[in-house]
Scaffold this active site. Structure first.
Site, short mmCIF file in Angstrom:
data_model
loop_
_atom_site.label_atom_id
_atom_site.label_comp_id
_atom_site.label_asym_id
_atom_site.label_seq_id
_atom_site.Cartn_x
_atom_site.Cartn_y
_atom_site.Cartn_z
N SER A 53 -4.18 1.59 4.65
CA SER A 53 -5.20 0.60 4.33
C SER A 53 -4.64 -0.81 4.52
CB SER A 53 -5.69 0.76 2.88
OG SER A 53 -4.62 0.55 1.98
N TYR A 191 5.57 -8.53 -9.17
CA TYR A 191 5.24 -8.67 -7.75
C TYR A 191 6.05 -9.81 -7.13
CZ TYR A 191 2.33 -8.97 -3.53
OH TYR A 191 1.90 -8.97 -2.24
#
Length: 307
Positions: A53, A191
């Site tokens: 994706s 992150y």
């Protein structure tokens, strides 16, 4: 970048660096100027992690369109097969290998299967990644570990096993980092940490292999339209399921893929995507205190912000 060029030129350092160290000063080109010539990637073998994706899928389709033999790697086998089928229906050459990049042996198997099938590796795109959204105070530490294992160590493992093949063919290894690999991003400590780690790793890898013909490209996308935010983990490690941002206003994954493909062909070393992204990076270097407050204010305005 232009300010750096002007300073070096004025100080007389640019000519010295170019002559003595054979350095190239990369240009961050506009999206429009990065036009692609078809078939430039013809018959090159490309491995793309996180190919089911988003940017990974877009890269797979774009590289195949340009004639590359594409090896697709991701955890979701069903989605991976759909991408493989789409490529083959368009006349492309693709192989899907279900791979969890957190697993060292799975990464080794991915490289081995690629070499067994195609006999070489020309390009490795380390794109597999997950995000998170929670304040560090409310965060389960397992979330940090999940992000580092996937985003950072996954890239390290795949690069380690592919490196001899990439050096042999003077290929390119790509690390898909983020603007927050160069700046802070509140509410996404894990992150940001994983992307900063990627930047340090790939920039150092480039220096270690400077004389071996290996090209190392680090890509810093800004907010890109994909499912990464809907799949981002909350403080307990569960997918948040809904994106907190307007995806329609972001750069598309397809456009990012075209820019990456062109940068690989030109053997670029760095990409910072979107004018806003370049501005934030420049401001954070020059005016870190002010830029920190701007970033914090922007992230606090997100719907359901944890800040």
């Amino acid at each position: 970048m232009n300010q750096i060029r002007k300073y070096l030129k004025k100080a007389g350092l640019r000519r010295i660096l170019l002559r003595r160290y054979k350095l190239k000063f990369p240009r961050i080109r506009s999206k429009e100027s990065l036009a692609l010539k078809e078939s430039k990637l013809k018959d090159r073998v490309v491995i793309i992690t996180g190919a089911s994706s988003g940017i990974g899928k877009a890269c797979a389709l774009e590289f195949s369109k340009q004639g590359a033999k594409v090896v697709l790697a991701a955890r979701r086998g069903e989605e991976l097969k759909k991408v493989e089928s789409e490529i083959k229906e368009q006349g492309g050459n693709a192989l899907s290998v279900v791979t969890d990049v957190k697993n060292i042996e799975a990464c080794k198997a991915l490289i081995d299967k690629t070499v067994d099938e195609y006999g070489r590796i020309d390009i490795l795109v380390n794109n597999a990644g997950i995000s998170m959204r929670a304040s560090f105070e409310d965060l389960d530490l397992n979330v940090i570990k999940e992000l580092m294992d996937t985003n950072f160590y996954g890239a390290v493992y795949c690069t380690k096993f592919a490196l001899p093949h990439l050096i042999k063919h003077k290929g390119t290894v790509v690390g898909i980092s983020s603007i927050c690999g160069l700046t802070p991003l509140p509410g996404r400590t894990g992150y940001a940490a994983s992307k900063h780690a990627m930047d340090g790793f790939f920039n150092t890898l480039r220096l270690e292999n400077l004389k071996k013909g290996l090209n190392v490209l680090v890509v810093h996308p800004g907010f890109t339209a994909s499912n990464i935010r809907s799949m981002a983990l909350d403080g307990e490690g569960k997918p948040q399921e809904e994106t907190p941002r307007d995806e329609s206003r972001m750069m598309s994954s397809e456009r990012v893929a075209k820019i990456i493909a062109s940068a690989i062909l030109k053997r670029e070393r760095d990409l910072i995507l979107t004018p806003q992204g370049r501005l934030v990076v420049w401001m954070h270097k020059k005016l870190p205190g002010i830029t920190d407050r701007i970033i914090l204010r922007e992230m606090t305005k997100e719907p359901g912000s944890p800040l």
